[in-house]
Design an enzyme around this catalytic site. Structure first.
Site, PDB file in Angstrom:
ATOM      1  N   LYS A 108       0.823  -1.216   0.000  1.00  0.00           N
ATOM      2  CA  LYS A 108       0.000   0.000   0.000  1.00  0.00           C
ATOM      3  C   LYS A 108       0.853   1.261   0.000  1.00  0.00           C
ATOM      4  CE  LYS A 108      -4.249  -2.050   1.509  1.00  0.00           C
ATOM      5  NZ  LYS A 108      -3.781  -3.466   1.612  1.00  0.00           N
TER       6      LYS A 108
HETATM    7  C1  PLP Z   1      -4.343  -4.519   0.952  1.00  0.00           C
HETATM    8  C2  PLP Z   1      -3.560  -5.785   0.836  1.00  0.00           C
HETATM    9  C3  PLP Z   1      -3.902  -6.804  -0.082  1.00  0.00           C
HETATM   10  C4  PLP Z   1      -5.135  -6.731  -0.965  1.00  0.00           C
HETATM   11  O1  PLP Z   1      -5.049  -5.743  -1.946  1.00  0.00           O
HETATM   12  P1  PLP Z   1      -6.374  -5.204  -2.693  1.00  0.00           P
HETATM   13  O2  PLP Z   1      -5.941  -4.017  -3.443  1.00  0.00           O
HETATM   14  O3  PLP Z   1      -7.340  -4.857  -1.581  1.00  0.00           O
HETATM   15  O4  PLP Z   1      -6.890  -6.302  -3.546  1.00  0.00           O
HETATM   16  C5  PLP Z   1      -3.088  -7.921  -0.172  1.00  0.00           C
HETATM   17  N1  PLP Z   1      -2.011  -8.063   0.629  1.00  0.00           N
HETATM   18  C6  PLP Z   1      -1.658  -7.110   1.527  1.00  0.00           C
HETATM   19  C7  PLP Z   1      -0.468  -7.350   2.395  1.00  0.00           C
HETATM   20  C8  PLP Z   1      -2.402  -5.935   1.668  1.00  0.00           C
HETATM   21  O5  PLP Z   1      -2.043  -5.010   2.571  1.00  0.00           O
END
Ligand code: PLP
Length: 470
Positions: free
Chosen positions: A113
């Protein structure tokens, strides 16, 4: 470039406005009116660009209302070796079985993120400053999103962050990561309740239109378009890294929850990046796997959402999915209205007749993992390659291994580092030391800043009033 809503009832808007938006006023999600098309010649020119230069080329196609030099400045402040641990920013490595892993988790909070949120922090600051505006972000987190937002917005002018988390429910690492921030514009609020209670408080505050207006309350959730566009860049970077010529095709395997990450892959593919398949990997919360297997999209309530060892994927209503379905339905906004009315009524929908199209025209495939699968994958990779995967990345590797076609190059996106999930690592491979970046060695011993409040929206409003002084 103008942006439109998937529900078709919102005036077309430029990037800077869309950047600060959550849902469109008509309830839809914002998307470019058309995806820029990348010629073979351009693709060839982009091969070999540094990450920030590539990001500038791609993002300037979507961001047409910020002067080029300013956009370049925002990008160069964001994608630095200091913030992401290497000059490549998202380096690609290859496991002994040939599966590739693209590292997206070397940013400040060790999860992918950061790739988008760090950009958002700088872009918010720029746009707010230019327009002389203030924005106060109110969010709820069970871990990753909140810390990525706080690290992106810490110390930024014109922004405060009020982040709610369920008291005592996050791991000690996650708590320390958020609560050790000493920046004056970051406010951690631990609510005596569960994550759902935190989300309810956010909704209650958002629904108080007078308060929302007076205190300029906004959000940075996963539907934010600025996050998606920043994510498009690493699909191009991963492709260039994993290939030597543009004749080659690559598939991406993406651990998914809200469909935000893989939505950016879909857009990269629509722009002409030679992606063979986009593989959606889910955990036991498998609404997306079910869709790509059957055509039925049946979102579930929180009472039917499992708590798993890949918690950032414990999602049963994928907030970005509407963006893909809009394209799948040939951008028929009226049809999207109808489908999401069914979702709102708790029913979901059946698009079985589009399944072939989703697979052939859009390249989608899917798979899922269980807790036992993730443990076995972490163990196998540790034994074969001597490296530790986090449980979300392990989910992707499991699915990629299972459905790989002969000769297919699959790049699995690493969405977090193992250091964040020590307990699961120990369960998989025993009590070994899980490596951590040096800067985080003593994280849990740092002083922490947090206010604990009873589960009640009024308490949170009072903290906001007191902080902003009005
Ligand atoms: C947010 C997240 C995901 C999922 O990503 P999306 O964009 O919601 O599909 C997968 N792995 C981790 C570690 C995350 O923080």
């Amino acid at each position: 470039m103008k942006y439109i809503s998937t529900r078709g009832q919102t005036a077309h808007k430029p990037f800077s406005e869309v950047l600060l938006m959550g849902l469109a006023p008509d309830g839809g999600l914002m998307l470019p009116e058309a995806y820029p098309q990348i010629s073979g010649e351009t693709l060839q020119k982009w091969r070999g660009l540094s990450y920030p230069d590539l990001a500038f080329e791609i993002m300037s196609l979507f961001v047409t209302d910020i002067p080029a030099d300013d956009l370049r400045g925002i990008i160069e402040r964001t994608y630095t070796e200091a913030a992401f641990g290497s000059k490549a920013v998202t380096p690609v490595r290859t496991l002994s079985d040939g599966i590739k892993i693209q590292a997206l988790s070397n940013g400040p909070t060790l999860a992918f993120k950061d790739m988008a949120m760090q950009f958002l922090g700088n872009a918010f600051e720029y746009v707010l400053n230019k327009e002389g505006k203030q924005l106060n972000i109110l969010g709820a987190t069970s871990g990753d999103t909140g810390s990525a937002a706080e690290y992106a917005l810490r110390g930024k002018k014109g922004v405060h962050v009020f982040m709610l988390s369920p008291e005592g429910k996050m791991s000690s690492f996650q708590r320390a990561q958020m609560f050790s921030l000493q920046d004056e514009n970051i406010h951690n609020i631990a609510v005596e309740g569960m994550f759902d209670d935190c989300q309810d408080i956010v909704k209650a505050v958002q629904n108080d239109a007078g308060f929302k207006e007076q205190y300029k309350i906004g959000t940075v959730n996963s539907i934010n378009w600025g996050r998606i566009v920043a994510q498009v860049v690493y699909y191009f970077a991963g492709y260039f890294n994993a290939t030597t010529s543009n004749e080659q095709k690559v598939s991406f395997c993406v651990p998914s929850g809200n469909f935000g990450n893989i939505c950016a892959g879909h857009i990269a593919r629509q722009m002409g990046l030679p992606i063979h398949r986009l593989i959606v990997a889910t955990n036991e919360n498998d609404v997306l796997d079910e869709f790509f297997k059957t055509g039925r999209y049946l979102p579930r309530g929180s009472e039917h959402t499992y708590v798993t060892s890949s918690p950032s994927m414990d999602i049963s209503k994928a907030s970005n999915f509407e963006r893909f379905i809009f394209d799948l339905m040939d951008r028929d906004a009226a049809e999207i209205e109808t489908l999401w009315a069914e979702v709102a009524a708790g029913k979901g929908f059946d698009l079985g007749f589009t399944l072939e199209k989703a697979r052939r025209q859009y390249g989608f495939a899917s798979g899922k993992s269980t807790h036992a699968d993730r443990l076995a994958t972490i163990k196998a990779v540790y034994e074969q390659d001597g490296e530790l995967l986090d449980p979300h990345t392990a989910d992707g590797i499991k699915v990629a291994r299972e459905i790989r076609e002969p000769g297919e190059t699959i790049v699995c996106l690493e969405t977090a580092l193992a250091a964040k999930f020590e307990a699961t690592i120990h369960e998989a491979v025993g009590n070994i030391a899980v490596p951590r970046p040096a800067r985080l060695e003593n994280l849990e011993t740092l002083p922490q800043r947090v206010q604990v409040v009873p589960n009640n929206a009024e308490n949170v409003k009072n903290i906001i009033r007191k902080t902003l002084g009005a």
